[in-house]
Scaffold this motif. Sequence first.
Motif, PDB file in Angstrom:
ATOM      1  N   LEU A  18      38.252  26.192  39.184  1.00  0.00           N
ATOM      2  CA  LEU A  18      38.985  27.450  39.067  1.00  0.00           C
ATOM      3  C   LEU A  18      39.388  27.617  37.611  1.00  0.00           C
ATOM      4  O   LEU A  18      40.084  26.766  37.055  1.00  0.00           O
ATOM      5  N   LEU A  19      38.943  28.701  36.978  1.00  0.00           N
ATOM      6  CA  LEU A  19      39.253  29.006  35.588  1.00  0.00           C
ATOM      7  C   LEU A  19      40.193  30.200  35.559  1.00  0.00           C
ATOM      8  O   LEU A  19      39.843  31.279  36.036  1.00  0.00           O
ATOM      9  N   VAL A  20      41.401  30.003  35.011  1.00  0.00           N
ATOM     10  CA  VAL A  20      42.416  31.054  35.005  1.00  0.00           C
ATOM     11  C   VAL A  20      42.853  31.324  33.570  1.00  0.00           C
ATOM     12  O   VAL A  20      43.440  30.465  32.921  1.00  0.00           O
ATOM     13  N   ASP A  21      42.536  32.529  33.077  1.00  0.00           N
ATOM     14  CA  ASP A  21      42.920  32.930  31.730  1.00  0.00           C
ATOM     15  C   ASP A  21      42.945  34.443  31.687  1.00  0.00           C
ATOM     16  O   ASP A  21      42.069  35.090  32.251  1.00  0.00           O
ATOM     17  N   ASP A  22      43.940  35.020  31.020  1.00  0.00           N
ATOM     18  CA  ASP A  22      44.055  36.473  30.957  1.00  0.00           C
ATOM     19  C   ASP A  22      43.176  37.098  29.881  1.00  0.00           C
ATOM     20  O   ASP A  22      42.992  38.314  29.855  1.00  0.00           O
ATOM     21  N   ASP A  23      42.576  36.302  29.007  1.00  0.00           N
ATOM     22  CA  ASP A  23      41.683  36.805  27.974  1.00  0.00           C
ATOM     23  C   ASP A  23      40.278  36.935  28.574  1.00  0.00           C
ATOM     24  O   ASP A  23      39.595  35.936  28.805  1.00  0.00           O
ATOM     25  N   ALA A  25      37.303  37.964  27.469  1.00  0.00           N
ATOM     26  CA  ALA A  25      36.163  37.419  26.720  1.00  0.00           C
ATOM     27  C   ALA A  25      36.144  35.890  26.779  1.00  0.00           C
ATOM     28  O   ALA A  25      35.102  35.291  27.041  1.00  0.00           O
ATOM     29  N   PHE A  26      37.295  35.264  26.547  1.00  0.00           N
ATOM     30  CA  PHE A  26      37.373  33.804  26.588  1.00  0.00           C
ATOM     31  C   PHE A  26      37.011  33.285  27.976  1.00  0.00           C
ATOM     32  O   PHE A  26      36.242  32.334  28.121  1.00  0.00           O
ATOM     33  N   ARG A  27      37.545  33.937  29.016  1.00  0.00           N
ATOM     34  CA  ARG A  27      37.288  33.522  30.397  1.00  0.00           C
ATOM     35  C   ARG A  27      35.797  33.633  30.718  1.00  0.00           C
ATOM     36  O   ARG A  27      35.215  32.738  31.325  1.00  0.00           O
ATOM     37  N   ARG A  28      35.171  34.707  30.294  1.00  0.00           N
ATOM     38  CA  ARG A  28      33.747  34.930  30.563  1.00  0.00           C
ATOM     39  C   ARG A  28      32.885  33.875  29.849  1.00  0.00           C
ATOM     40  O   ARG A  28      32.012  33.256  30.457  1.00  0.00           O
ATOM     41  N   VAL A  29      33.162  33.649  28.564  1.00  0.00           N
ATOM     42  CA  VAL A  29      32.370  32.688  27.781  1.00  0.00           C
ATOM     43  C   VAL A  29      32.562  31.265  28.306  1.00  0.00           C
ATOM     44  O   VAL A  29      31.588  30.536  28.528  1.00  0.00           O
ATOM     45  N   ALA A  45      42.401  36.120  36.474  1.00  0.00           N
ATOM     46  CA  ALA A  45      43.101  36.535  35.251  1.00  0.00           C
ATOM     47  C   ALA A  45      44.598  36.319  35.330  1.00  0.00           C
ATOM     48  O   ALA A  45      45.299  36.499  34.340  1.00  0.00           O
ATOM     49  N   ASN A  46      45.110  35.930  36.507  1.00  0.00           N
ATOM     50  CA  ASN A  46      46.556  35.733  36.655  1.00  0.00           C
ATOM     51  C   ASN A  46      46.842  34.748  37.783  1.00  0.00           C
ATOM     52  O   ASN A  46      45.941  34.373  38.539  1.00  0.00           O
ATOM     53  N   VAL A  47      48.090  34.379  37.909  1.00  0.00           N
ATOM     54  CA  VAL A  47      48.507  33.373  38.893  1.00  0.00           C
ATOM     55  C   VAL A  47      48.278  33.861  40.322  1.00  0.00           C
ATOM     56  O   VAL A  47      47.757  33.127  41.157  1.00  0.00           O
ATOM     57  N   ALA A  62      40.597  22.522  37.867  1.00  0.00           N
ATOM     58  CA  ALA A  62      41.166  23.801  37.436  1.00  0.00           C
ATOM     59  C   ALA A  62      41.432  23.737  35.936  1.00  0.00           C
ATOM     60  O   ALA A  62      41.865  22.713  35.410  1.00  0.00           O
ATOM     61  N   VAL A  63      41.153  24.843  35.270  1.00  0.00           N
ATOM     62  CA  VAL A  63      41.445  25.005  33.852  1.00  0.00           C
ATOM     63  C   VAL A  63      42.332  26.235  33.768  1.00  0.00           C
ATOM     64  O   VAL A  63      41.919  27.333  34.152  1.00  0.00           O
ATOM     65  N   ILE A  64      43.570  26.042  33.307  1.00  0.00           N
ATOM     66  CA  ILE A  64      44.591  27.082  33.409  1.00  0.00           C
ATOM     67  C   ILE A  64      45.208  27.376  32.049  1.00  0.00           C
ATOM     68  O   ILE A  64      45.628  26.462  31.341  1.00  0.00           O
ATOM     69  N   ASP A  65      45.288  28.663  31.734  1.00  0.00           N
ATOM     70  CA  ASP A  65      45.980  29.104  30.528  1.00  0.00           C
ATOM     71  C   ASP A  65      47.484  29.026  30.793  1.00  0.00           C
ATOM     72  O   ASP A  65      47.941  29.307  31.902  1.00  0.00           O
TER      73      ASP A  65
END
Length: 189
Positions: A18-23, A25-29, A45-47, A62-65
């Motif tokens: 699970l990849l969670v990041d609001d950016d 472009a960063f999340r896609r790459v 993109a959010n919790v 999981a990788v979480i911002d």
Amino acid sequence: MIATPETNQADDERSTLLLVDDDDAFRRVLGRALDRRGYAVTVAANVATALARARTQAPEYAVIDLKMPGESGLVLIEKLIELDPNTRIVMLTGYASIATAIEAIKLGAVHYLAKPCDADAVVAALNKSNSGDSAIPVGGSPLSIGRLEWEHIQRVLTEHQGNISATARALKMHRRTLQRKLGKHPSRE
């Protein structure tokens, strides 16, 4: 040590991440890069969205911002560990501080990385053993004044559960001044 997934596995055999990041472009790459490294990646993109997806299928990784609109990534760490205590979590942030690193590890993250970082660093962190490394080099110079200020503000902010007004009062600082300081990235030194 956990083995890195093989890239030729079928989707149902791939480790879930699970990849969670609001950016966006960063999340896609990063999502594509982790997919190429053999993970079955689900993004959010959010919790709230991340929790909904994790309840459907608890991820192995999981990788979480840390800093996202709404609740922080720290809240998500706690909730993911409640769903599955074996989930291996890496916290990513562009606003790294000692206080948030300590909290992330206490809540169950296995590693904490400052942005920018690449997929190889994320995979290495996900697969790192839970034991510490006594051979890590100890810094030879003290932190800069700017970095010390950032760390102190982050510690006080953590003590006040992220409440800006309460933190400003505790620091005897105007709320807008504190917000301006929090909007800046920390000093790298």
